[in-house]
Design an enzyme around this catalytic site. Structure first.
Site, PDB file in Angstrom:
ATOM      1  N   ASP A   1      50.094 -43.938  -1.307  1.00  0.00           N
ATOM      2  CA  ASP A   1      51.058 -42.888  -1.701  1.00  0.00           C
ATOM      3  C   ASP A   1      50.832 -42.411  -3.127  1.00  0.00           C
ATOM      4  O   ASP A   1      51.316 -41.344  -3.509  1.00  0.00           O
ATOM      5  CB  ASP A   1      52.488 -43.415  -1.537  1.00  0.00           C
ATOM      6  CG  ASP A   1      52.685 -44.697  -2.320  1.00  0.00           C
ATOM      7  OD1 ASP A   1      52.966 -44.628  -3.519  1.00  0.00           O
ATOM      8  OD2 ASP A   1      52.536 -45.795  -1.726  1.00  0.00           O
TER       9      ASP A   1
ATOM     10  N   GLY B   1      40.255 -53.439   1.295  1.00  0.00           N
ATOM     11  CA  GLY B   1      40.336 -54.143   0.014  1.00  0.00           C
ATOM     12  C   GLY B   1      39.779 -55.555   0.094  1.00  0.00           C
ATOM     13  O   GLY B   1      39.198 -56.071  -0.869  1.00  0.00           O
TER      14      GLY B   1
ATOM     15  N   ASP C   1      49.088 -53.422  -3.768  1.00  0.00           N
ATOM     16  CA  ASP C   1      50.223 -52.604  -3.325  1.00  0.00           C
ATOM     17  C   ASP C   1      49.985 -52.332  -1.840  1.00  0.00           C
ATOM     18  O   ASP C   1      49.579 -51.246  -1.442  1.00  0.00           O
ATOM     19  CB  ASP C   1      50.227 -51.313  -4.154  1.00  0.00           C
ATOM     20  CG  ASP C   1      51.369 -50.382  -3.790  1.00  0.00           C
ATOM     21  OD1 ASP C   1      52.128 -50.696  -2.861  1.00  0.00           O
ATOM     22  OD2 ASP C   1      51.481 -49.324  -4.430  1.00  0.00           O
TER      23      ASP C   1
ATOM     24  N   THR D   1      50.580 -52.962   2.575  1.00  0.00           N
ATOM     25  CA  THR D   1      51.568 -53.058   3.643  1.00  0.00           C
ATOM     26  C   THR D   1      51.873 -54.550   3.861  1.00  0.00           C
ATOM     27  O   THR D   1      51.398 -55.410   3.131  1.00  0.00           O
ATOM     28  CB  THR D   1      51.004 -52.417   4.928  1.00  0.00           C
ATOM     29  OG1 THR D   1      49.652 -52.850   5.097  1.00  0.00           O
ATOM     30  CG2 THR D   1      50.996 -50.908   4.841  1.00  0.00           C
TER      31      THR D   1
END
Ligand code: SAM
Length: 283
Positions: free
Chosen positions: A86, A138, A155, A157
């Site tokens: 985001d 990642g 950052d 889920t």
């Protein structure tokens, strides 16, 4: 119109937000992506039916995941951000002129594209010249990195679906290796309140404690996350988030933040007894 978005926060609890308009719905290779225009929270991004970001409360999460480590070590120059599609975490990082490089590794390009179109409030700084965007897992990205970053921010889920690998021992060990000798790892650490979330939170803490000499957990109130009580992990090779906080130096930067201040910084590490026990049980 009487349309409500409803999310299960535990097997016995549901949370609902009134929806004005369903602005976008798409399926990427990794997850279902939706953008809702809501009455109370503005635009909301959900992934696989779970709220990730809302325009009304994102500032709390993004302030706390970025400014706590940055105020602890103001000399941070190279940052790796994992997930964060985001853009809110990058937006806060770009407030620091002292940061030279931000590598952001997001598995799902579609999340970034959709947020750039629908939620510029968070995505507006993804084109900062210091930001390098990598569309990769990642977990794989950090495998090859050694002594490369001052700060890693996870950052992600939740610990299932594409984010599962970002809560593993292998991942935390590779983050340790990827950090400089004074490096800091901050991660979104789930919630201590409902039992399924608490188990995920304890598992993550147990694994991080296995690698880092300094491991703390801090908290914030985020209304749209399950129970509203959310934790962040602060793991570090050298810096203590309270003893090494130079509040005067951070305040002298004159940054504008809507949630974070140096009093909140210190206060956020004071945990309720039941959370202390959950953490001690796995240390
Ligand atoms: N603030 C949010 C929260 O805690 O609910 C997290 C938001 S951010 C949108 C999470 C991002 O992590 C998603 O865009 C997702 O695609 C990404 N992600 C999940 N697993 C990943 C992985 N293995 N590697 C890189 N990014 C990943």
């Amino acid at each position: 119109m009487n349309v409500w978005y409803t999310e299960d926060h535990s097997p016995g609890v549901r949370f609902s937000i009134k929806v004005e308009q369903h602005l976008y719905s798409g399926q990427s290779d990794f997850q279902k992506i939706d953008i809702l225009q809501t009455t109370e929270f503005g635009k909301v991004l959900t992934l696989d039916g779970l709220v990730m970001v809302t325009e009304k409360d994102e500032f709390i999460y993004h302030d706390m995941i970025v400014h706590v480590p940055m105020a602890t070590n103001p000399t941070i120059k190279k940052v790796l951000v994992i997930g964060a599609g985001d853009g809110g975490t990058v937006r806060e990082l770009t407030k620091y002129d002292s940061i030279e490089q931000i590598d952001m590794v997001e598995i799902d390009k579609m999340v970034v594209d959709v947020c750039m179109e629908f939620i510029p409030q968070t995505a507006s700084k993804l084109n900062d010249p210091r930001v390098n965007l990598y569309y990769e897992d990642g977990l794989k990205f950090v495998r090859s990195k050694e002594n490369a970053y001052d700060l890693i921010i996870v950052d992600s889920t939740d610990p299932f679906g594409p984010g599962e690998g970002l809560f593993t021992r292998e991942f935390y060990g590779n983050c340790y290796k990827a950090l400089h000798d004074d490096g800091i790892l901050v991660n979104q650490h789930e919630s201590p309140f409902y039992s399924e979330d608490a188990l995920g939170m304890q598992r993550a803490h147990q694994r991080i404690v296995g690698f880092f000499p300094i491991c703390n957990v801090y908290q914030a109130h985020i209304p749209t996350y399950p129970s509203g009580h959310w934790l962040f992990g602060f793991a570090s090779k050298k810096f203590d988030p309270i003893q090494d906080l130079d509040a005067a130096a951070w305040n002298a930067l004159g940054l504008t933040t809507k949630y974070y201040n140096t009093d909140i910084h210190v206060g956020s590490f004071a945990l309720p007894n039941y959370v202390k026990e959950q953490l001690q049980d796995v240390e």
